[in-house]
Design an enzyme around this catalytic site. Sequence first.
Site, PDB file in Angstrom:
ATOM      1  CD  GLU A 112      84.625   5.267-111.699  1.00 12.92           C
ATOM      2  OE1 GLU A 112      85.751   5.298-111.160  1.00 12.92           O
ATOM      3  OE2 GLU A 112      83.620   5.833-111.232  1.00 12.92           O
ATOM      4  CG  HIS A 151      84.763  12.623-109.990  1.00 13.90           C
ATOM      5  ND1 HIS A 151      84.363  11.575-109.200  1.00 13.90           N
ATOM      6  CD2 HIS A 151      83.685  13.437-110.074  1.00 13.90           C
ATOM      7  CE1 HIS A 151      83.104  11.765-108.828  1.00 13.90           C
ATOM      8  NE2 HIS A 151      82.677  12.889-109.339  1.00 13.90           N
TER       9      HIS A 151
END
Length: 182
Positions: A112, A151
Amino acid sequence: MVLYNEAKYTPSPHYDARPDDKDVSLLVIHNISLPPSQFGTPGIRQLFTGTLNPDDHPFYKEIDGLRVSAHCVIYRTGEIEQFVPFEQRAWHAGVSTFQGRSRCNDYAIGIELEGTDTLPFTEAQYKALGELTDFITQHYPRITLGRIVGHNDIAPGRKTDPGVAFDWARYRMRVIGLKYSD
């Protein structure tokens, strides 16, 4: 336990064993900010450790009880925090498919970046991401340049991160030394 030495390690309760820890073959890049579009808060750490207080921000009520994690977070400063050892399955990809194979969490590492789809990421983040990618690909050589995705690539229509502000060309130039196959 495979940990990145340059990262602060904060264990998350939101992980489990991979079906096959020798099958790590995908790297997924995400972005996150908590509350949305706010940086430097403890929200990400609290979410990934299951300690997010729904009374701290109205948005937190919407995600109360969510059980998610990533292997690492790279903050705006370039600081890296690891929440799940790489050989374990972090809960970052959700319903996902890569090259016809579902359940990406089973074989992916999730990173992330503190940020949003539309705000540029920092120089420190790109530097840290490049160094972390080098570490990961040395430990998991099946992760080649063609197996590093966003993602949005594994959950199209459901997810948009890392977003239009992520400079894929810049990042790929940093990791171009990886053998491209696939």
